[in-house]
Scaffold this motif. Structure first.
Motif, PDB file in Angstrom:
ATOM      1  N   ARG A  26       0.428  -1.148  -0.195  1.00  0.00           N
ATOM      2  CA  ARG A  26      -0.313   0.097   0.541  1.00  0.00           C
ATOM      3  C   ARG A  26       1.102   0.887   0.079  1.00  0.00           C
ATOM      4  O   ARG A  26       1.902   1.253   0.790  1.00  0.00           O
ATOM      5  N   GLY A  27       0.356   2.145  -0.745  1.00  0.00           N
ATOM      6  CA  GLY A  27       0.929   3.602  -0.265  1.00  0.00           C
ATOM      7  C   GLY A  27       2.770   3.121  -1.105  1.00  0.00           C
ATOM      8  O   GLY A  27       2.307   2.933  -2.435  1.00  0.00           O
ATOM      9  N   PHE A  28       3.474   4.374  -0.715  1.00  0.00           N
ATOM     10  CA  PHE A  28       4.652   3.587  -1.170  1.00  0.00           C
ATOM     11  C   PHE A  28       5.173   2.307  -1.573  1.00  0.00           C
ATOM     12  O   PHE A  28       5.998   2.210  -2.489  1.00  0.00           O
ATOM     13  N   ASP A  29       4.782   1.602  -0.394  1.00  0.00           N
ATOM     14  CA  ASP A  29       5.064   0.203  -1.016  1.00  0.00           C
ATOM     15  C   ASP A  29       4.337  -0.512  -2.082  1.00  0.00           C
ATOM     16  O   ASP A  29       4.901  -1.332  -2.742  1.00  0.00           O
ATOM     17  N   SER A  30       3.195   0.357  -2.675  1.00  0.00           N
ATOM     18  CA  SER A  30       2.753  -0.311  -3.729  1.00  0.00           C
ATOM     19  C   SER A  30       3.615  -1.416  -4.995  1.00  0.00           C
ATOM     20  O   SER A  30       4.260   0.034  -5.795  1.00  0.00           O
ATOM     21  N   ARG A  31       3.342  -2.181  -5.703  1.00  0.00           N
ATOM     22  CA  ARG A  31       4.191  -2.672  -6.399  1.00  0.00           C
ATOM     23  C   ARG A  31       3.668  -3.798  -7.437  1.00  0.00           C
ATOM     24  O   ARG A  31       2.881  -3.949  -7.003  1.00  0.00           O
ATOM     25  N   VAL A  32       4.252  -3.156  -8.359  1.00  0.00           N
ATOM     26  CA  VAL A  32       3.790  -4.305  -9.424  1.00  0.00           C
ATOM     27  C   VAL A  32       3.761  -5.700  -9.214  1.00  0.00           C
ATOM     28  O   VAL A  32       5.051  -5.967  -9.409  1.00  0.00           O
ATOM     29  N   LYS A  33       3.280  -6.813  -9.004  1.00  0.00           N
ATOM     30  CA  LYS A  33       3.581  -7.922  -8.870  1.00  0.00           C
ATOM     31  C   LYS A  33       2.807  -9.482  -9.416  1.00  0.00           C
ATOM     32  O   LYS A  33       1.980  -9.734  -9.887  1.00  0.00           O
ATOM     33  N   PRO A  34       4.044 -10.472 -10.201  1.00  0.00           N
ATOM     34  CA  PRO A  34       2.756 -11.304 -10.627  1.00  0.00           C
ATOM     35  C   PRO A  34       3.344 -12.784 -10.297  1.00  0.00           C
ATOM     36  O   PRO A  34       3.759 -13.503 -10.462  1.00  0.00           O
ATOM     37  N   GLY A  35       2.169 -12.539  -9.162  1.00  0.00           N
ATOM     38  CA  GLY A  35       2.456 -13.753  -8.081  1.00  0.00           C
ATOM     39  C   GLY A  35       3.566 -13.863  -6.727  1.00  0.00           C
ATOM     40  O   GLY A  35       4.033 -12.687  -6.824  1.00  0.00           O
ATOM     41  N   PRO A  36       4.107 -14.682  -6.116  1.00  0.00           N
ATOM     42  CA  PRO A  36       4.492 -14.517  -5.647  1.00  0.00           C
ATOM     43  C   PRO A  36       6.557 -14.655  -5.684  1.00  0.00           C
ATOM     44  O   PRO A  36       7.329 -14.352  -5.548  1.00  0.00           O
ATOM     45  N   THR A  37       6.269 -15.002  -7.187  1.00  0.00           N
ATOM     46  CA  THR A  37       8.110 -14.626  -7.715  1.00  0.00           C
ATOM     47  C   THR A  37       8.385 -14.475  -8.441  1.00  0.00           C
ATOM     48  O   THR A  37       8.593 -12.727  -8.231  1.00  0.00           O
ATOM     49  N   ASN A  38       8.262 -14.403  -9.399  1.00  0.00           N
ATOM     50  CA  ASN A  38       8.125 -13.412 -11.224  1.00  0.00           C
ATOM     51  C   ASN A  38       7.364 -13.729 -12.132  1.00  0.00           C
ATOM     52  O   ASN A  38       6.381 -14.774 -11.948  1.00  0.00           O
ATOM     53  N   PHE A  39       7.422 -12.983 -13.110  1.00  0.00           N
ATOM     54  CA  PHE A  39       6.596 -13.337 -14.383  1.00  0.00           C
ATOM     55  C   PHE A  39       6.517 -14.981 -14.436  1.00  0.00           C
ATOM     56  O   PHE A  39       5.572 -15.364 -14.941  1.00  0.00           O
ATOM     57  N   ILE A  40       8.451 -15.801 -14.962  1.00  0.00           N
ATOM     58  CA  ILE A  40       7.644 -17.021 -15.399  1.00  0.00           C
ATOM     59  C   ILE A  40       7.223 -17.704 -15.032  1.00  0.00           C
ATOM     60  O   ILE A  40       6.679 -19.213 -15.343  1.00  0.00           O
ATOM     61  N   GLU A  41       7.324 -18.224 -13.825  1.00  0.00           N
ATOM     62  CA  GLU A  41       6.706 -18.778 -12.768  1.00  0.00           C
ATOM     63  C   GLU A  41       4.913 -17.843 -12.163  1.00  0.00           C
ATOM     64  O   GLU A  41       4.789 -19.318 -11.709  1.00  0.00           O
ATOM     65  N   SER A  42       4.450 -17.091 -12.788  1.00  0.00           N
ATOM     66  CA  SER A  42       3.688 -16.592 -12.931  1.00  0.00           C
ATOM     67  C   SER A  42       2.182 -17.472 -13.271  1.00  0.00           C
ATOM     68  O   SER A  42       2.973 -18.296 -13.925  1.00  0.00           O
ATOM     69  N   GLU A  43       0.752 -16.924 -13.196  1.00  0.00           N
ATOM     70  CA  GLU A  43       0.002 -17.286 -14.316  1.00  0.00           C
ATOM     71  C   GLU A  43       0.189 -17.049 -16.004  1.00  0.00           C
ATOM     72  O   GLU A  43      -0.961 -16.924 -16.471  1.00  0.00           O
ATOM     73  N   CYS A  44       0.630 -15.458 -16.067  1.00  0.00           N
ATOM     74  CA  CYS A  44       1.225 -15.103 -17.277  1.00  0.00           C
ATOM     75  C   CYS A  44       1.411 -15.891 -18.228  1.00  0.00           C
ATOM     76  O   CYS A  44       1.924 -17.103 -18.048  1.00  0.00           O
ATOM     77  N   VAL A  45       0.161 -15.450 -19.230  1.00  0.00           N
ATOM     78  CA  VAL A  45       0.518 -15.981 -20.709  1.00  0.00           C
ATOM     79  C   VAL A  45       1.079 -15.291 -21.606  1.00  0.00           C
ATOM     80  O   VAL A  45       1.270 -16.168 -22.259  1.00  0.00           O
ATOM     81  N   SER A  46       1.917 -14.045 -21.316  1.00  0.00           N
ATOM     82  CA  SER A  46       3.039 -13.516 -21.924  1.00  0.00           C
ATOM     83  C   SER A  46       2.267 -12.978 -23.093  1.00  0.00           C
ATOM     84  O   SER A  46       2.650 -13.511 -24.508  1.00  0.00           O
ATOM     85  N   CYS A  47       0.722 -12.276 -23.216  1.00  0.00           N
ATOM     86  CA  CYS A  47       0.396 -11.571 -24.638  1.00  0.00           C
ATOM     87  C   CYS A  47       0.133 -10.924 -24.639  1.00  0.00           C
ATOM     88  O   CYS A  47       0.550 -10.224 -25.787  1.00  0.00           O
ATOM     89  N   GLY A  48       1.058 -10.247 -24.174  1.00  0.00           N
ATOM     90  CA  GLY A  48       1.939  -8.768 -24.068  1.00  0.00           C
ATOM     91  C   GLY A  48       1.264  -7.563 -24.131  1.00  0.00           C
ATOM     92  O   GLY A  48       1.246  -6.485 -24.310  1.00  0.00           O
ATOM     93  N   ALA A  49      -0.526  -8.116 -22.814  1.00  0.00           N
ATOM     94  CA  ALA A  49      -0.630  -7.195 -22.703  1.00  0.00           C
ATOM     95  C   ALA A  49      -0.275  -6.094 -21.960  1.00  0.00           C
ATOM     96  O   ALA A  49      -0.370  -4.651 -22.150  1.00  0.00           O
ATOM     97  N   CYS A  50      -0.012  -6.517 -21.134  1.00  0.00           N
ATOM     98  CA  CYS A  50       0.777  -5.076 -20.160  1.00  0.00           C
ATOM     99  C   CYS A  50       1.902  -4.752 -20.401  1.00  0.00           C
ATOM    100  O   CYS A  50       2.496  -3.684 -19.935  1.00  0.00           O
ATOM    101  N   VAL A  51       2.479  -5.221 -21.822  1.00  0.00           N
ATOM    102  CA  VAL A  51       3.975  -4.807 -21.771  1.00  0.00           C
ATOM    103  C   VAL A  51       3.206  -3.669 -22.482  1.00  0.00           C
ATOM    104  O   VAL A  51       3.867  -2.421 -23.026  1.00  0.00           O
ATOM    105  N   GLN A  52       1.957  -3.396 -24.025  1.00  0.00           N
ATOM    106  CA  GLN A  52       1.684  -2.817 -25.004  1.00  0.00           C
ATOM    107  C   GLN A  52       1.316  -1.802 -23.899  1.00  0.00           C
ATOM    108  O   GLN A  52       1.388  -0.723 -24.422  1.00  0.00           O
TER     109      GLN A  52
END
Lengths: 948, 84
Positions: free
Chosen positions: A191-217
């Protein structure tokens, strides 16, 4: 040529009957009701500074940069979340607003690295732009305080990088993942200053991300950015083209630097995808310049000889002389061709013309034979034309979706995102599939009914759905009376009402509880708009055509034809399945699905082509192979297909290929089929082509050449030169001229031209005098042939039965990251997600056989055997195992049989009786195949004068 | 491929053609006999090459070959190869 920049209105463009009129910066503006002040301003070119807003996302109002003043209102509301209203007077620029915006920007920049000159987004950064727009000149707060500048990059995804030190927590990526893609892989942690985008508990590749690129766009900074841009810099020009993967046919901006492709960015104005993409189209284009590309023509007398590079002239001349020799020796019918659904309409058209006009027979077939040929047959017999009824946008109005034998999140991911959006908005879902596909239960989506039928029982299930509709009085009688052949309907209704078709009776075959079938049927028939979406799980069966007809019956009986939100919609596997079929690739049909025996049609072609056309159907692919094994069929031109990997009963296919005198392969790579070839003609990737693809919604999209053919020759020219060498002239200077001929000969394409496609972006056939701007929705007032035809669809169990020797049923499919035989995707970083094909087996079946996850297991059928690693999975029901066929060494099709659809000979990939056992070695086929990978692919060193 | 293999493949092909025709007949079995027989023949005429039709008719006449009554009824409607 410059970089195509699309306007971002900041918030979605609303559609409304009413308009509202307001004054923005002194100018009167009228916009549809519901439009935001921000979008209203942008509609007149007034750009209000923004960071968290994007017109593919719902307004969020977090960045506080788009503040405006509205006369009579207190404060400075965010223009993105404030709807325009009648009489509003809005000021977007004044000293007070400027000061506020500078203050906001100052805070953002105080926690953002000032490395613009070396930043990968330099020149294409919304934060940079916004700082300029608000006139930020200094940051008073310094960097001494707490900040995120040392946050560590996440480089785990092969295609894009996540640099949290550059993140402004605008939430666009999180919302894109939710709203556009529907995966919900990202969140804001803290919350507040600590707010960060997180792809689950670890990193992008181990998350549920399907690499569609929508976030990049969506990212307005360099926080989420393509690695290709980091490595090579920003692109400087772009062209609009069409993806060469699945049948959705997404439009992309191919963004280039010189002749190098920097990235593929989904095109917002593309009507099939509306700015969305999947991991394949967005990122998996590296195959186009992969080192495995073969760029020189090659020939050899025997398949055991090494390949010899030759000039194009020698290759064409050798091919023509071989084909002429074969015809002289074995007869006119002894040669033919297979067109490709990965090629353009124009390339397919000229190849089938080569066969009909130069080979002088109808031995042309297409890879749609092994996927959607039952769609062609079934929809033509019932609805009157061989195509889906709706456009993709229609799903936005569906109240109920019946998804049968399709796995859209993996096979057609961009359309699946659209489906999920509608489902999240409240539409109901019935999934009929032996496997628990992702759509059954995915974030914020859960199927109301998952009818988990046994493989091979589609007809039994659909009949039992229809039985409920007929016997419970759920038929839309008004529709049937007005639109359908009544005698046929009555005959069908009597048949379907028989007790043999009841859910209770059919349960013994389908394994689906009758009460679920009854409830699902009532749900389907209870709404105004019920849509059917189906895939290869319907067609690739011995009763594939019967199921297609049964689905069409279901839609007609409930009046779900001819209006938005409804219809019967085949999800086509490859990018141009629809188009290759439209272009006359079937051996019994000329372009536009007209039978070769029709004198009037033939005469039209004969008049233009100056040659007599055979009035008898030619050979289909399986018949070609059978005739080759029998020694009667000796020459085959294979365009961009790999039948030695993709077609069933591999050993029969390879026997047929090996028996031929001259196999010609035109492809990007020395594929499995090329092992049996005598001539290799290098092909072009979609980036090297001008032409058109036609997607699953009959949409004809332009494919544009962004780089010159690496092999030095356009693919369409090869067919022309081969025709010339065989004594038949075709004269085209450009693919647009081929399209002109297609339009002249094909009534449903009569109004199509490159000029129209350039003007409209795309058009859906029929496009003719009656519908000059195309036909998004078919059968609105009448069916193509007048009346809709109900066909009887008796359930006939497949001959393929499980039993003591082969107690399990194998079914096959595809996954998100790979595509078809994997020739393209295996040569990209997508291999990261799927290194090998595995056998999914239920824990019960595994335990009985002492199999644990990762064990090497043999899969043995009546046709052959292979070995794969086991993956224990509860996606399948006990008794059913599943695999993919993306890797040639897997030999999945060594196991599948030559059983096929009764009407079209489409192979029954989806039902093979097998036994599975633990083993400690690969199969003998796999060992032999590995040896042949070397022995049948040898290429002689090029001599200096050999190639052009 | 040697001659023996070709002969075997020929027999195999004929068996396959009989099987394919039977599967077509299985579909039309739901229709009244006369319409079914007509539809079976029409389907085969529509989609099979003249050689496949001839091979099927020859295989159907081979000693020991028995077709189902419906397929038998459809046989007469199958178009023969034109003499060109």
């Amino acid at each position: 040529m410059s970089l195509i920049q699309e306007i971002d209105f900041g918030t979605p463009i609303r559609v409304a009957e009413k308009t509202v009129t307001l004054i923005i910066d002194g100018e009167q503006i009228s916009v549809p009701e519901g439009t935001s002040v921000m979008a209203a301003a942008m509609s007149r070119g007034v750009k209000i500074p923004k960071l968290c807003a994007s017109d593919n996302l719902e307004p969020f109002g977090s960045c506080r940069l788009c503040l405006v003043e509205i006369e009579g209102r207190r404060g400075t509301p965010a223009s993105c979340t404030t709807p325009a209203e009648n009489g509003m007077v809005v000021h977007t620029q004044n000293e007070r607003l400027a000061k506020l915006r500078r203050g906001v920007m100052e805070l953002y920049i105080s926690d953002h690295p000032l490395d613009c000159l070396t930043c990968s987004a330099n020149g294409n950064c919304e934060l940079q732009d916004a700082a300029g727009e608000v006139g930020l000149r200094e940051v008073r707060y310094g960097y001494q305080g707490e900040n995120h500048l040392q946050d560590v990059k996440d480089e785990s995804n092969p295609y894009f990088s996540y640099d949290p030190s550059k993140c402004i927590v605008c939430n666009r990526c999180v919302r894109a993942c939710e709203e556009v893609q529907g995966t919900f892989a990202l969140t804001i942690e803290g919350r507040g200053f600590d707010s960060r985008v997180k792809p689950g508990p670890t990193n992008f590749i181990e998350s549920e991300c399907v690499s569609c690129g929508a976030c990049v766009q969506a990212c307005p900074t360099a926080t989420l950015i393509e690695k290709s841009v980091i490595e090579r810099g920003q692109p400087e020009h772009s062209l609009i083209t069409t993806c060469a993967y699945c049948g959705v046919g997404c439009s992309f901006k191919a963004e280039m630097r010189g002749d190098e492709l920097i990235r593929m960015v989904p095109y917002k104005a593309g009507k099939a995808n509306e700015g969305h993409s999947c991991v394949k189209g967005r990122f998996a284009y590296g195959y186009a310049t992969h080192k495995d590309r073969m760029l020189k023509p090659m020939i050899r007398a025997r398949i055991t000889d090494p390949w010899r590079e030759v000039s194009w002239e020698e290759a064409i001349s050798y091919t023509a002389s071989e084909l002429k020799r074969i015809q002289a020796q074995y007869g006119r019918e002894s040669i033919g061709a297979i067109t490709s659904s990965r090629c353009t309409n124009e390339e397919v058209f000229v190849l089938q013309k080569l066969v009909r006009a130069a080979f002088r027979n109808n031995n042309v077939d297409t890879c749609a034979r092994v996927c959607h040929s039952p769609t062609g047959y079934g929809l033509k017999m019932t609805l009157g034309t061989s195509a889906g009824t709706q456009d993709f946008a229609s799903v936005d109005d569906a109240d109920v979706m019946l998804v049968i034998g399709a796995n859209p999140t993996d096979g057609h991911p961009v359309f699946a995102s659209r489906m999920k959006k509608r489902l999240r908005a409240g539409a109901k879902l019935i999934v009929a599939d032996p496997r628990s596909i992702d759509l059954v239960r995915t974030p914020h989506v859960q199927a109301n009914y998952h009818l988990q039928l046994k493989p091979g029982t589609n007809v039994a299930l659909v009949n039992s759905l229809a039985h409920v509709i007929v016997t419970e009085g759920l038929v839309n009688e008004a529709f049937v009376r007005a639109r359908c052949d009544l005698d046929e309907f009555e005959s069908w209704a009597r048949f379907i009402a028989l007790a043999q078709n009841s859910p209770e009776e059919m349960e013994q075959y389908t394994g689906v509880p009758a009460k679920d079938v009854r409830a699902a049927a009532r749900l389907y028939a209870s709404v105004r708009n019920a849509a059917i979406y189906y895939g290869l799980g319907v067609t690739e069966h011995s009763q594939g055509s019967t199921t297609v007809m049964a689905l069409a019956n279901l839609a007609m009986a409930t009046g779900n034809i001819g209006h938005v939100g409804a219809g019967v919609n085949p999800l086509r596997g490859q990018n141009n399945v629809q188009g290759s079929c439209d272009m006359g690739s079937f051996p019994h049909e000329l372009p536009g699905y007209r039978h070769v025996s029709d004198d009037a049609t033939r005469e039209t072609f004969e008049a233009l082509w100056g040659v007599e056309i055979d009035d008898e159907p030619g050979l289909r692919i399986p018949n070609m192979i059978d005739e080759a094994v029998a020694g009667n069929y000796r020459g085959l031109f294979v365009q961009g297909e790999d039948i030695a990997q993709s077609d069933p009963n591999t050993q029969h296919i390879s026997s047929g290929l090996a028996a031929m005198d001259c196999v010609i392969v035109q492809d990007l790579f020395l594929n499995e089929t090329a092992k049996y070839a005598h001539v290799f003609l290098p092909g072009c990737s979609f980036l090297e082509k001008d032409g058109t693809f036609t997607n699953a919604e009959r949409r004809i999209n332009r494919v544009r050449k962004v780089m010159a053919p690496l092999c030095g020759k356009d693919e369409w020219r090869v067919a022309i030169e081969l025709a010339h060498a065989m004594g038949y002239e075709m004269n085209y200077g450009h693919p647009s001229e081929i399209m002109d001929e297609i339009a002249a000969l094909t009534p449903t394409f009569a109004g199509v031209s490159y000029a129209k496609l350039d003007e409209m972006g795309s058009v859906q056939w029929p496009c003719d005098e009656a519908a000059p701007y195309g036909t998004p929705l078919m059968h609105v007032d009448r069916f193509v042939g007048g009346k809709g035809h109900f066909m009887l669809t008796e359930y006939v169990p497949t001959r393929e039965r499980s039993g003591p020797r082969f107690p399990l049923i194998l079914t096959t499919g595809r996954i998100l990251s790979q595509y078809n035989v994997g020739a393209q995707t295996r040569r990209t970083e997508n291999g990261f997600w799927h290194m090998e094909d595995v056998l999914e087996i239920h824990p019960f079946d595994a335990e009985q056989r002492g199999i644990v996850d990762g064990d090497l297991v043999s899969i043995v059928s009546r046709a052959g055997d292979t070995a794969l690693r086991a993956k224990i999975s509860e996606r399948m029901q006990p008794g059913v195992v599943y695999t993919t066929f993306h890797h040639p060494g897997s030999g999945a099709n060594v196991v599948t049989t030559d059983n096929s659809d009764w009407a079209t000979n489409c192979p029954e990939y989806k039902v093979t009786a097998v036994e599975v056992r633990r083993v400690n070695a690969l199969s003998s086929w796999q060992e032999r195949n590995a040896q042949e990978d070397v022995s049948l692919r040898r290429v002689l060193e090029a001599t200096p004068d050999a190639a052009e | 491929m040697n001659q023996e293999t070709h002969i075997f493949a020929h027999d195999d092909n004929n068996a396959k053609l009989i099987r394919m025709a039977q599967e077509i007949a299985d579909y039309f079995h739901a229709y009244p006999q006369e319409k079914a027989a007509e539809s079976i023949a029409s389907h085969i005429n529509h989609f099979w090459t003249p050689k496949m039709r001839e091979d099927f008719l020859a295989a159907a006449e081979a000693p020991g070959q028995s077709l189902t009554p419906l397929l038998q009824a459809a046989r007469g409607g199958i178009r023969r190869k034109k003499i060109k």
